[in-house]
Design a protein around this motif. Structure first.
Motif, short mmCIF file in Angstrom:
data_model
loop_
_atom_site.label_atom_id
_atom_site.label_comp_id
_atom_site.label_asym_id
_atom_site.label_seq_id
_atom_site.Cartn_x
_atom_site.Cartn_y
_atom_site.Cartn_z
N UNK A 172 33.55 56.99 8.55
CA UNK A 172 32.56 56.69 9.52
C UNK A 172 31.31 57.50 9.25
N UNK A 173 31.30 58.87 9.12
CA UNK A 173 30.36 59.69 8.85
C UNK A 173 29.34 59.28 7.36
N UNK A 174 30.20 59.22 6.60
CA UNK A 174 29.61 58.64 5.16
C UNK A 174 28.96 57.45 5.13
N UNK A 175 29.75 56.76 5.86
CA UNK A 175 29.39 55.22 5.71
C UNK A 175 28.21 54.93 6.55
N UNK A 176 28.04 55.87 7.83
CA UNK A 176 26.91 55.45 8.60
C UNK A 176 25.66 56.10 8.22
N UNK A 177 25.93 57.31 7.48
CA UNK A 177 24.60 57.94 6.81
C UNK A 177 23.96 57.05 5.68
N UNK A 178 25.12 56.70 4.86
CA UNK A 178 24.71 55.68 3.78
C UNK A 178 23.74 54.51 4.14
N UNK A 179 24.52 54.04 5.22
CA UNK A 179 23.74 52.84 5.94
C UNK A 179 22.43 53.06 6.28
N UNK A 231 16.53 52.14 10.60
CA UNK A 231 17.89 52.28 9.71
C UNK A 231 19.14 53.00 10.44
N UNK A 232 18.62 53.93 11.30
CA UNK A 232 19.53 54.53 12.14
C UNK A 232 20.15 53.69 13.39
N UNK A 233 19.14 52.74 13.75
CA UNK A 233 19.77 52.07 14.98
C UNK A 233 20.38 50.90 14.57
N UNK A 234 20.41 50.31 13.40
CA UNK A 234 21.34 49.16 12.99
C UNK A 234 22.25 49.48 12.11
N UNK A 235 22.50 50.96 11.69
CA UNK A 235 23.62 51.31 10.65
C UNK A 235 24.94 51.29 11.25
N UNK A 236 25.13 51.25 12.62
CA UNK A 236 26.40 51.49 13.30
C UNK A 236 27.08 49.98 13.53
N UNK A 237 28.03 49.41 12.85
CA UNK A 237 28.66 48.09 12.99
C UNK A 237 29.65 48.14 13.96
N UNK A 238 29.87 47.31 14.77
CA UNK A 238 30.80 47.34 15.84
C UNK A 238 31.77 45.99 15.78
N UNK A 239 32.54 46.04 14.92
CA UNK A 239 33.53 45.13 14.41
C UNK A 239 34.33 44.35 15.40
N UNK A 240 33.81 44.34 16.77
CA UNK A 240 34.82 43.67 17.97
C UNK A 240 35.72 42.53 17.37
N UNK A 241 34.69 41.47 16.87
CA UNK A 241 35.20 40.26 16.59
C UNK A 241 36.34 40.31 15.60
N UNK A 242 36.11 41.16 14.43
CA UNK A 242 37.08 41.42 13.41
C UNK A 242 38.41 42.16 14.00
N UNK A 243 38.20 42.97 14.88
CA UNK A 243 39.45 43.70 15.52
C UNK A 243 40.26 42.50 16.16
N UNK A 244 39.51 41.68 16.95
CA UNK A 244 40.20 40.42 17.79
C UNK A 244 41.11 39.71 16.88
#
Length: 328
Positions: free
Chosen positions: A163-170, A201-214
């Motif tokens: 979560x940390x490195x992935x968000x920062x890299x994104x 980039x910071x605004x859209x870097x977080x991905x919310x996989x709600x549909x994937x989790x469902x």
């Protein structure tokens, strides 16, 4: 008893969500509503029939839809989403075509298209304060409260690193790439500086996989894979919000060419302070809530309310000190 407590927590979360929506609607329309006691304060009475030309006769039945229009329509929208959720679970073939979250998105697009097509008055715009202070806390509480703790902490190192490195890299990857594209003279976007690109980039870097989790839940995938994606989606929100706030402070403080190394070091230090401070606030309020629930054996119905209130207070207390309320 356990199912009853979970039901209480979900009930209070839905109640707060409903009240926050109504509060935003009433706040938007309050300035437009006529004051029925205006004549007592010396102001002109908007209900003065001599000025408005309204019929002076007393009517047995009247219709004043404009007075209740916005809260009435918002209630109908929530009812529509509830009926869609009920229909999703009653019609067993529907989950094979689309997940539940996709169905809600489709219903929202349908309602928006109807509003746009009929040239209807648009609903009140959601402000950031309403979202961050009323809508976000019950969502984060629901995710954290019903999270399976054992597999989460067994994979906590991988989840935190991802979560940390992935968000920062994104965030930085999107920001630097966007800035490089804006330097191409063909697009005529040279006025977009590096700090604006990183902020986007910071605004859209977080991905919310709600549909994937469902979908994963319907397919009953293995627990470590589900927990990795679930934990990453839970923590990356707090990380990206912290990064966004730091970049916002940079934009208020300097131009990006004038940012000194001490400002960058202060940003990194604040990143850890905000993150660890949020965890500390959550632990303190969690311990206090656990201690108080020891004395509620004879009136256990109040326990869900204590859990909800202390969780909400931890969020508000953390936000007061500019610490991550999501992690708290």
């Amino acid at each position: 008893m356990g199912n009853q407590r979970l039901m209480y927590v979900r009930f209070f979360s839905c109640l707060l969500l409903f009240l926050s929506v109504l509060e935003g609607c009433f706040a938007t329309t309050y300035v437009n509503l006529p004051h029925r006691n205006a004549s007592l304060s010396g102001e002109s009475d908007p209900f003065d029939v001599s000025d408005s030309g309204r019929d002076e006769r007393l009517h047995i039945f009247t219709v004043d839809y404009e007075y209740v229009q916005i809260p009435y329509e918002v209630t109908l929208w929530i009812l529509l989403a509830s009926l869609a959720k009920i229909g999703f679970h009653l019609y067993h073939r529907l989950p094979h075509f689309m997940p539940e979250s996709c169905l809600h998105i489709a219903m929202g697009v349908l309602v928006g298209a109807i509003i746009f097509g009929t040239d209807h008055k648009s609903p009140p715009v959601m402000t950031t304060s309403i979202y961050f202070l009323y809508l976000l806390p019950p969502i984060i509480l629901e995710q954290g409260y019903f999270m399976p703790t054992r597999p989460f902490f067994e994979n906590f190192g991988s989840i935190l690193w991802w979560s940390a490195m992935g968000s920062l890299i994104n965030a930085f990857g999107i920001g630097f790439s966007l800035y490089g594209i804006c330097q191409i003279t063909t697009f005529n976007l040279q006025d977009v500086n590096l700090l604006d690109s990183l902020l986007f980039g910071s605004m859209i870097s977080a991905v919310d996989p709600t549909a994937v989790l469902a979908v994963f839940e319907e397919m009953s995938v293995n627990e470590p894979l589900y927990m990795m994606i679930f934990g990453e989606s839970l923590l990356n929100d707090g990380i990206t919000v912290v990064l966004y706030n730091i970049l916002i402070d940079f934009t208020k403080m300097h131009k990006y060419e004038e940012i000194e190394p001490v400002d960058i070091l202060a940003g990194f230090a604040r990143f850890f302070v905000v993150s660890l401070g949020g965890l500390l606030f959550g632990m303190v309020f969690g311990l206090v809530a656990a201690f108080m629930t020891r004395f509620t054996q004879n009136f256990s119905a109040i326990e869900p309310l204590l859990v909800f209130m202390f969780s909400y207070l931890s969020y508000l207390a953390a936000e007061t000190l500019y610490i991550s309320g999501i992690l708290a």
